[in-house]
Design a protein around this motif. Sequence first.
Motif, mmCIF file in Angstrom:
data_model
loop_
_atom_site.group_PDB
_atom_site.id
_atom_site.type_symbol
_atom_site.label_atom_id
_atom_site.label_comp_id
_atom_site.label_asym_id
_atom_site.label_seq_id
_atom_site.Cartn_x
_atom_site.Cartn_y
_atom_site.Cartn_z
ATOM 1 N N ASN A 152 37.150 60.760 -30.071
ATOM 2 C CA ASN A 152 38.051 61.230 -31.120
ATOM 3 C C ASN A 152 37.327 61.985 -32.229
ATOM 4 O OD1 ASN A 152 40.450 60.024 -29.959
ATOM 5 N ND2 ASN A 152 39.603 58.052 -30.594
ATOM 6 N N GLU A 153 36.026 62.205 -32.051
ATOM 7 C CA GLU A 153 35.191 62.962 -32.980
ATOM 8 C C GLU A 153 35.360 62.472 -34.425
ATOM 9 O OE1 GLU A 153 36.242 67.039 -32.332
ATOM 10 O OE2 GLU A 153 35.637 67.012 -30.230
ATOM 11 N N PRO A 154 35.095 61.177 -34.640
ATOM 12 C CA PRO A 154 35.297 60.625 -35.985
ATOM 13 C C PRO A 154 34.289 61.170 -36.981
ATOM 14 C CG PRO A 154 34.149 59.051 -34.611
ATOM 15 C CD PRO A 154 34.555 60.174 -33.709
ATOM 16 N N LYS A 155 34.743 61.304 -38.210
ATOM 17 C CA LYS A 155 33.848 61.678 -39.302
ATOM 18 C C LYS A 155 33.211 60.446 -39.931
ATOM 19 C CE LYS A 155 34.573 66.020 -38.832
ATOM 20 N NZ LYS A 155 33.505 66.834 -38.188
ATOM 21 N N ILE A 156 33.811 59.282 -39.644
ATOM 22 C CA ILE A 156 33.294 58.008 -40.134
ATOM 23 C C ILE A 156 33.314 57.021 -38.978
ATOM 24 C CG2 ILE A 156 33.733 56.033 -41.648
ATOM 25 C CD1 ILE A 156 35.011 57.995 -43.616
ATOM 26 N N MET A 157 32.194 56.342 -38.737
ATOM 27 C CA MET A 157 32.106 55.325 -37.707
ATOM 28 C C MET A 157 31.822 53.978 -38.362
ATOM 29 S SD MET A 157 29.915 57.414 -34.830
ATOM 30 C CE MET A 157 29.708 55.962 -33.790
ATOM 31 N N LEU A 158 32.706 53.027 -38.148
ATOM 32 C CA LEU A 158 32.548 51.671 -38.652
ATOM 33 C C LEU A 158 32.251 50.772 -37.461
ATOM 34 C CD1 LEU A 158 35.623 51.607 -41.078
ATOM 35 C CD2 LEU A 158 33.259 52.299 -41.571
ATOM 36 N N MET A 159 31.127 50.070 -37.509
ATOM 37 C CA MET A 159 30.656 49.318 -36.357
ATOM 38 C C MET A 159 30.339 47.890 -36.776
ATOM 39 S SD MET A 159 28.321 52.321 -34.604
ATOM 40 C CE MET A 159 28.760 51.819 -32.941
ATOM 41 N N ASP A 160 31.091 46.939 -36.207
ATOM 42 C CA ASP A 160 30.986 45.534 -36.601
ATOM 43 C C ASP A 160 30.246 44.745 -35.523
ATOM 44 O OD1 ASP A 160 31.240 43.103 -37.775
ATOM 45 O OD2 ASP A 160 33.430 43.082 -37.846
ATOM 46 N N GLU A 161 28.931 44.656 -35.650
ATOM 47 C CA GLU A 161 28.074 43.946 -34.698
ATOM 48 C C GLU A 161 28.422 44.294 -33.246
ATOM 49 O OE1 GLU A 161 26.539 40.012 -35.763
ATOM 50 O OE2 GLU A 161 28.315 39.836 -37.025
ATOM 51 N N PRO A 162 28.460 45.574 -32.902
ATOM 52 C CA PRO A 162 28.959 45.952 -31.583
ATOM 53 C C PRO A 162 28.081 45.525 -30.420
ATOM 54 C CG PRO A 162 27.994 47.851 -32.690
ATOM 55 C CD PRO A 162 28.058 46.747 -33.703
ATOM 56 N N PHE A 163 26.785 45.253 -30.676
ATOM 57 C CA PHE A 163 25.879 44.937 -29.575
ATOM 58 C C PHE A 163 25.407 43.482 -29.576
ATOM 59 C CE2 PHE A 163 24.513 49.542 -30.550
ATOM 60 C CZ PHE A 163 25.591 50.043 -29.837
ATOM 61 N N THR A 185 26.313 64.756 -34.933
ATOM 62 C CA THR A 185 27.771 64.706 -35.121
ATOM 63 C C THR A 185 28.163 64.888 -36.589
ATOM 64 O OG1 THR A 185 27.826 62.302 -35.455
ATOM 65 C CG2 THR A 185 27.994 63.109 -33.183
ATOM 66 N N GLY A 186 27.239 64.557 -37.503
ATOM 67 C CA GLY A 186 27.573 64.611 -38.923
ATOM 68 C C GLY A 186 28.396 63.436 -39.394
ATOM 69 N N ALA A 187 28.618 62.452 -38.515
ATOM 70 C CA ALA A 187 29.439 61.298 -38.886
ATOM 71 C C ALA A 187 28.677 60.357 -39.809
ATOM 72 C CB ALA A 187 29.885 60.544 -37.637
ATOM 73 N N ALA A 188 29.390 59.815 -40.781
ATOM 74 C CA ALA A 188 28.852 58.751 -41.625
ATOM 75 C C ALA A 188 29.074 57.424 -40.912
ATOM 76 C CB ALA A 188 29.548 58.742 -42.978
ATOM 77 N N VAL A 189 28.049 56.568 -40.911
ATOM 78 C CA VAL A 189 28.123 55.301 -40.182
ATOM 79 C C VAL A 189 27.871 54.135 -41.130
ATOM 80 C CG1 VAL A 189 27.189 53.917 -38.281
ATOM 81 C CG2 VAL A 189 27.282 56.413 -38.075
ATOM 82 N N ILE A 190 28.730 53.108 -41.035
ATOM 83 C CA ILE A 190 28.424 51.796 -41.616
ATOM 84 C C ILE A 190 28.325 50.827 -40.447
ATOM 85 C CG2 ILE A 190 29.082 49.929 -43.160
ATOM 86 C CD1 ILE A 190 30.668 51.839 -44.818
ATOM 87 N N PHE A 191 27.156 50.225 -40.280
ATOM 88 C CA PHE A 191 26.850 49.374 -39.136
ATOM 89 C C PHE A 191 26.539 47.973 -39.652
ATOM 90 C CE2 PHE A 191 24.318 47.500 -35.812
ATOM 91 C CZ PHE A 191 24.716 48.099 -34.621
#
Length: 266
Positions: A152-163, A185-191
């Motif tokens: 979906n080509e997100p501009k923001i990726m929120l990742m909650d302990e995915p691994f 991608t230029g996406a901002a990530v909060i992991f």
Amino acid sequence: MSVISLRNATKRFPGTGGEPHTAVRDLTFTVDAGEFVAVVGPTGCGKSTTLSLVSGLEPASSGEVDVNGEPVRGIPDGVGYMFQSDAVLPWRSVLDNVAAGPRFRGLGKQQAREKAMVWVERVGLAAFAKYYPHQLSGGMRKRVALAQTLVNEPKIMLMDEPFSALDVQTRALMQDELLRLWAGTGAAVIFVTHDLEEAIALADRVVVMTSSPATVKAIFDVPLPRPRDVEEIRLTPEFVAAYREIWDTLREEVARARAEAMGRAS
């Protein structure tokens, strides 16, 4: 202008006995476009609540949460969310699971499947496009989930302990895969993670949160060049120095949270 901005954001939930429970208080930090920010803190301190505030799944009780310069009043456009548990539909193939997002956003079936196939190939599952989730390993399911997020080509990726549920070797492979696919991608990530090594290996900055109710205790820049190989980077003196510096701050909060938990149990 920052893509994500939290200013004195606080979230309270109804508690037992009529007293509200404060999950997070006065959170203040920003994330720029193309920046990877990891959030670490003691178990149960409110890390996931932070993601809920940014995603619009939960409104802030007070303070401000902005995405793309606008106050969050619902789920903002351009946000991708990857949970700890796989959000794959067991009755759909790998390809159709990845195509579900584009279909939901209005693409026709054929267009959606063509777009999905590009990402199925990018995550290395082209040979498994017709497989169903129960036929896949845990690591392969995570690749599907990653493709579901990125298609979906997100501009923001929120990742909650995915691994967190993966074995050590598969986890390292997925960390490298994430960095490879996110780059450019230029996406901002909060992991969000409990694993400080994972946070340092992936992020540009690490946000350390206090024990519950969580607030930001410190923010550290990670002085490691990109691109990164997460296994090799862990062996460098720079990584070890960053780990020691951040752990000195995080350790106090982990000990405080443990002492509080033991006090409640007794």
